[in-house]
Design an enzyme around this catalytic site. Sequence first.
Site, PDB file in Angstrom:
ATOM      1  N   LYS A   1       0.817  -1.211   0.000  1.00 59.26           N
ATOM      2  CA  LYS A   1       0.000   0.000   0.000  1.00 59.26           C
ATOM      3  C   LYS A   1       0.853   1.264   0.000  1.00 59.26           C
ATOM      4  O   LYS A   1       1.925   1.298   0.605  1.00 59.26           O
ATOM      5  CB  LYS A   1      -0.916  -0.013   1.223  1.00 59.26           C
ATOM      6  CG  LYS A   1      -1.890  -1.175   1.192  1.00 59.26           C
ATOM      7  CD  LYS A   1      -2.453  -1.480   2.561  1.00 59.26           C
ATOM      8  CE  LYS A   1      -3.203  -2.808   2.512  1.00 59.26           C
ATOM      9  NZ  LYS A   1      -3.521  -3.297   3.859  1.00 59.26           N
TER      10      LYS A   1
ATOM     11  N   ARG B   1      -3.421  -7.933  13.818  1.00 61.95           N
ATOM     12  CA  ARG B   1      -2.511  -6.969  14.452  1.00 61.95           C
ATOM     13  C   ARG B   1      -2.986  -5.564  14.123  1.00 61.95           C
ATOM     14  O   ARG B   1      -3.932  -5.386  13.364  1.00 61.95           O
ATOM     15  CB  ARG B   1      -1.111  -7.155  13.879  1.00 61.95           C
ATOM     16  CG  ARG B   1      -1.150  -7.099  12.358  1.00 61.95           C
ATOM     17  CD  ARG B   1       0.202  -6.998  11.717  1.00 61.95           C
ATOM     18  NE  ARG B   1       0.141  -7.290  10.301  1.00 61.95           N
ATOM     19  CZ  ARG B   1      -0.206  -6.423   9.352  1.00 61.95           C
ATOM     20  NH1 ARG B   1      -0.542  -5.194   9.661  1.00 61.95           N
ATOM     21  NH2 ARG B   1      -0.228  -6.788   8.085  1.00 61.95           N
TER      22      ARG B   1
END
Lengths: 450, 69
Positions: free
Chosen positions: A237, A292
């Site tokens: 990303k 996470r």
Amino acid sequence: MFTKILIANRGEIAARIIRTCKKMGIKTVAIYSEADINSPHVEMADESYLIGPPRVNESYLKMEKIMEVALQANVDAIHPGYGLLSENPEFSKKCAENNIVFIGPSPSTISQMGSKIEARKLMSHAGVPIVPGTDAPLADVEEAVREAKNIGYPIMLKASAGGGGIGMQRVDDEEGLRRAFQGNQKRAKDFFGDGAMFLEKLILNPRHIEIQLLADKEGNTVYLGERECSIQRRHQKVIEEAPSPFIDELTRKEMGGAAVRAAQAIGYENAGTVEFIMDEHKNFYFLEVNTRLQVEHPVTEEVTGLDLVEQQIRIANGETLTISQKDVQLNGHAIEVRIYAEDPNTFFPSPGTITSFSIPSGENIRHELAVGQGSVVTPFYDPMIAKLIVKGLTRNEAIKSMGKVLEQYKVEGIKTNIPTLKRIVNHPEYISGNTTTSFIDSYLKTAKVN
Amino acid sequence: MEVLSNMAGNVWKITVKPGDQVTEGQDVVILESMKMEIPISAEVSGIVDEITVNEGDFVNDGDVVIKLK
């Protein structure tokens, strides 16, 4: 509440976690490698311990050493951040064995979601849509070829244990699959110690949209809206935003519902993210669960007003969520750009010394970073050196101020992707919300950046 | 003739052996740096004379990785 937390990470995320701990009155313990002696997280923490040489397998991935420090410093809990040991069930198990709370889900949840093949199976049973593909590890290339005929090309060949785009490749025909299979399997074995491969039908012009979840130990689960993460290079990303310009309230509800079902099916506890891939007709399919905190969590914090690290710590401390789904309101629009130390044309890493670093500050501008003038960017770790988050009342306003802030964001001595980021946020297709995962390849690869 | 590393990183893979004929632009060593595979290619054609690094070694920008004749 915990009195002391060890942060088993480095860089901007270690600094960001320490900030929340300080706000909550919790003491912090930092660990660092020889390459990170001058890093801000070392200075910020109440106690800091050198754990080894620069390479991650001799420092930040050394579970025994980290556990030794945790016991010596007498901490109550460990926050793993993202990457490194954050999705390692062994580490989470070791914490439990030493009576230290691991701030994240249980070891069994982590291992279930660490295998993409296993995760697909579980999600399909829970009624979460999955991309058509294979449901067991492929025995060999011949089986892959047979299965691919049933699914239909183009196909994504993927590693079950993969991440960060490694062990993953698009194949358009049988010849391509035969060429790609062994290399990717070997890479998956080398990087992740597991060469199990599977196939998924390629979704054309997809968007990558993910749902942030919070779940407490009683199973109360809320979704905090979506993040649009389609702008990527090398399957990593580059720009994330919340909310997504592509989805409406109804789709948001459907995706949120599916993500909550996914979490409840695996008894998920703590903060987590369900990643979906979405086609042009807004059909969405489960990709994976990230067990996470995510790199891009700040955009969700900006639009919900919640501190996700604080929520993680409270959940790990056994507290019940104090918010229900109806309390979750999205306000405004937030965009995050990742500043990478890399050549803006080739995307190759660019380690070196930052000779000058000057960044604008102001209302609605948030920096997450662990570098400054004089910092040495080493080749040992991820090339992301900073994150810049900008908020606006509307998407247009956020894009405009991001453009302005990037103009004033100056890093010298190393190459960065700032020229690329500027081109993206000024691009008409980005402004119109046409953010698919092929954006950079389609619109930016042809013309070079100066 | 020497092939130099164009950045700092770990040698992930050596794709040639002594005696091999390499052509200009051919990848001879693959580095791993900042979680990425970076190919190092020969700038000229030649025969591999000596490989001066091992897989797993750390190399700096400008280090010789392969000697050609």
